[in-house]
Design a protein around this motif. Structure first.
Motif, PDB file in Angstrom:
ATOM      1  N   VAL A   1       0.847  -1.203   0.000  1.00  0.00           N
ATOM      2  CA  VAL A   1       0.000   0.000   0.000  1.00  0.00           C
ATOM      3  C   VAL A   1       0.883   1.253   0.000  1.00  0.00           C
ATOM      4  CG1 VAL A   1      -1.654   1.356   1.346  1.00  0.00           C
ATOM      5  CG2 VAL A   1      -1.978  -1.111   1.110  1.00  0.00           C
ATOM      6  N   GLY A   2       1.927   1.238   0.806  1.00  0.00           N
ATOM      7  CA  GLY A   2       2.859   2.359   0.818  1.00  0.00           C
ATOM      8  C   GLY A   2       3.522   2.553  -0.541  1.00  0.00           C
TER       9      GLY A   2
ATOM     10  N   GLN B   1       2.282   1.759  -3.489  1.00  0.00           N
ATOM     11  CA  GLN B   1       1.299   2.350  -4.410  1.00  0.00           C
ATOM     12  C   GLN B   1       1.181   3.855  -4.148  1.00  0.00           C
ATOM     13  OE1 GLN B   1      -0.172   1.529  -7.050  1.00  0.00           O
ATOM     14  NE2 GLN B   1      -2.165   2.510  -7.232  1.00  0.00           N
ATOM     15  N   MET B   2       1.271   4.230  -2.883  1.00  0.00           N
ATOM     16  CA  MET B   2       1.203   5.650  -2.521  1.00  0.00           C
ATOM     17  C   MET B   2       2.403   6.409  -3.112  1.00  0.00           C
ATOM     18  SD  MET B   2      -0.860   7.534  -0.656  1.00  0.00           S
ATOM     19  CE  MET B   2      -0.730   9.309  -0.396  1.00  0.00           C
ATOM     20  N   PHE B   3       3.605   5.858  -2.967  1.00  0.00           N
ATOM     21  CA  PHE B   3       4.793   6.498  -3.569  1.00  0.00           C
ATOM     22  C   PHE B   3       4.638   6.583  -5.087  1.00  0.00           C
ATOM     23  CE2 PHE B   3       7.609   5.165   0.210  1.00  0.00           C
ATOM     24  CZ  PHE B   3       7.759   6.464   0.663  1.00  0.00           C
TER      25      PHE B   3
ATOM     26  N   LEU C   1       1.814   6.811  -6.881  1.00  0.00           N
ATOM     27  CA  LEU C   1       0.888   7.898  -7.229  1.00  0.00           C
ATOM     28  C   LEU C   1       1.579   9.253  -7.060  1.00  0.00           C
ATOM     29  CD1 LEU C   1      -2.426   6.646  -5.526  1.00  0.00           C
ATOM     30  CD2 LEU C   1      -1.823   6.509  -7.949  1.00  0.00           C
TER      31      LEU C   1
ATOM     32  N   MET D   1       8.726  -2.001  -2.449  1.00  0.00           N
ATOM     33  CA  MET D   1       7.499  -1.977  -1.646  1.00  0.00           C
ATOM     34  C   MET D   1       6.306  -2.464  -2.454  1.00  0.00           C
ATOM     35  SD  MET D   1       8.110   1.658   0.354  1.00  0.00           S
ATOM     36  CE  MET D   1       6.618   1.620   1.363  1.00  0.00           C
TER      37      MET D   1
END
Lengths: 315, 315
Positions: free
Chosen positions: B169-170, B172-174, B176, B200
């Motif tokens: 999840v982290g 995917q955040m980076f 985006l 990640m």
């Protein structure tokens, strides 16, 4: 493990709720730090900020309170009980973050603050919810939560069953269907369907909060069954009381727009039973919750008080 | 537990992959039935259908393959290994369902079929992802997955760490952020940041797939460390190979629009190293994965073959 005695009068409820809420807040603060935990690579700042926004917003922390109080009367160390309670609260907060999303209930405000997707953005809110959900299981499975791996695994299962497709998520799905979102699901729900929906959407997690406390304390099958009956009746009490408050309270008192359920076509028991019928049912369920604890002594007094509070609360 | 010998030649890889994929498909079929499991109230049909759409779409089932093969060389019963593998796959599928959402990567097709939010709707896709994620932990914590509660809890933690805010999840955040989604995160990523993002977003779960197989088998600390190094190198190999395929393959061969990463501004190592440099790095990582298994005998041959396959695959 046998229940240990720690009698509590109903008037102690408020301060006890506040003390647990404050301990849970501090623990969530620690769990939602920016430094990666062991086995993690890095934590994106924006994601952590969004998770904190969704989880550190205060609130009564009723679910962890149930976990901590139930664990407490089996003599579970408070630190373990708080960790398990924090996991239940993380799961509750994830569900609020996702339920508020534009594609779901499309809410801009929660407890008077912008919802996570308003304060950040939709993608961040989806990911923050996912990460809160995941963290809940991580916390339960951590050896710091209980010395027995079998107990930790049982906690994970209890939470997963209450929250997944046959519990909270499934309940939210039935709720969206009841609003007429999907072609196949038009038409008003009957009383039995509304009860099932609410048992899944809110009852299952409240019951799991109690169950998790009991499992931490090594409760035997009879105690687990009694506490399960208590938890389910409490959950139903809480939900009907919420629906009644939605109809009765004015906007200022609730801190959110009222009668919103009716506007959105949310299924509530008030439609099926009328307002007076719903109040009688709320009181009946609250008494059923208290009755389920008949086999316990004064150590269960705070849980009895919680069931009365659920029926009588004004916000 | 010591590894047991079961030598495998590289040519066996295809049939072994297919056999595991088919066993995983059957197990997921069972787990995603419409009848409520013990402790569940009811399963909404539409939600189950959406979960099945997202999880029974076929694919190589590479992650469960890694779990099953790693478990296999420690002599873990196949049924337990398959259950753990199915949990890893459920988690992988949840991540695809959420990543495809309009607010995230906004993809209409996945493996040539409509994505879950296109086949159903956005709210259903969010909930289906949530329920797949939750089910993954439920399956790992179930006594049918391993007789020891401590092992089951360790599996839950391994999966949670790989998937949560410090893992997938982290990542995917980076990712985006690297696309320039958020004000604070503009600017191209450097090579080290791209490696971290990919470790990640895809590496952590591939490494966890191997770790979970090893933990099922009671691997000691040295074996866990070697398999962790293998898993991380394999994950990185896989990701660079994917990025190279995205640039090179034609649309028909990949079954999806190509060079899409570049269009979307996704960060890949090809930008930092050039195409030839990326190919050399892919081969170096694949060899590093093989080298990490130097302490194991012929029983690890299939894992070595998987690392070579990851570098050489054409789709």
């Amino acid at each position: 493990m046998k229940p240990v005695s720690s009698p509590v009068s109903e008037s102690d409820l408020g301060p006890r709720l506040a003390a647990t809420a404050s301990a849970i807040e501090r623990l969530l603060e620690r769990l939602l730090g920016t430094a990666p935990a062991e086995g993690e690579i890095a934590r994106p700042e924006r994601l952590v900020a969004a998770m904190r926004h969704g989880a550190l917003a205060g609130g009564k922390r009723l679910r962890p309170f149930l976990t901590v109080e139930t664990a407490g009367f089996f003599g579970v160390p408070r630190e373990q009980a708080l960790r398990a309670g924090a996991a239940v609260e993380l799961l509750h907060c994830y569900s609020l973050v996702h339920d508020d999303l534009p594609a779901m209930d499309d809410d801009d405000l929660r407890r008077g603050r912008p919802t996570v997707h308003k304060a950040f953005d939709e993608a961040t809110a989806i990911l923050a919810g996912d990460a809160l959900l995941t963290l809940a299981f991580d916390v339960l499975a951590d050896p710091a939560t209980h010395e027995s791996g079998a107990v930790r695994a049982a906690l994970v299962r209890a939470l997963a069953r209450a929250s997944g497709l046959g519990g909270m998520v499934g309940g939210q799905m039935f709720d969206l269907a009841a609003e007429g979102r999907f072609e196949e699901a038009r038409g008003a729900l009957g009383e039995a369907e509304i009860r099932r929906l609410q048992a899944m959407k809110t009852g299952a997690l409240l019951a799991a909060s109690v169950e998790i406390g009991a499992r931490l304390g090594g409760a035997d099958a009879a105690a687990l069954a009694a506490l399960d009956a208590y938890g389910r009746a409490l959950g139903a009490t809480f939900q009907i009381a919420d629906d009644i408050l939605d109809v009765e309270a004015d906007a200022a008192q609730m801190g959110k727009a009222t009668a919103k359920d009716a506007e959105k076509g949310k299924a509530t028991l008030i439609g099926a039973l009328g307002l007076d019928g719903a109040k009688r049912e709320r009181d009946r369920l609250s008494e059923a919750a208290v009755a389920a604890l008949a086999g316990f002594g004064p150590e269960a007094e705070v849980l009895r008080a919680a069931a009365r509070f659920a029926a009588q609360r004004k916000s």
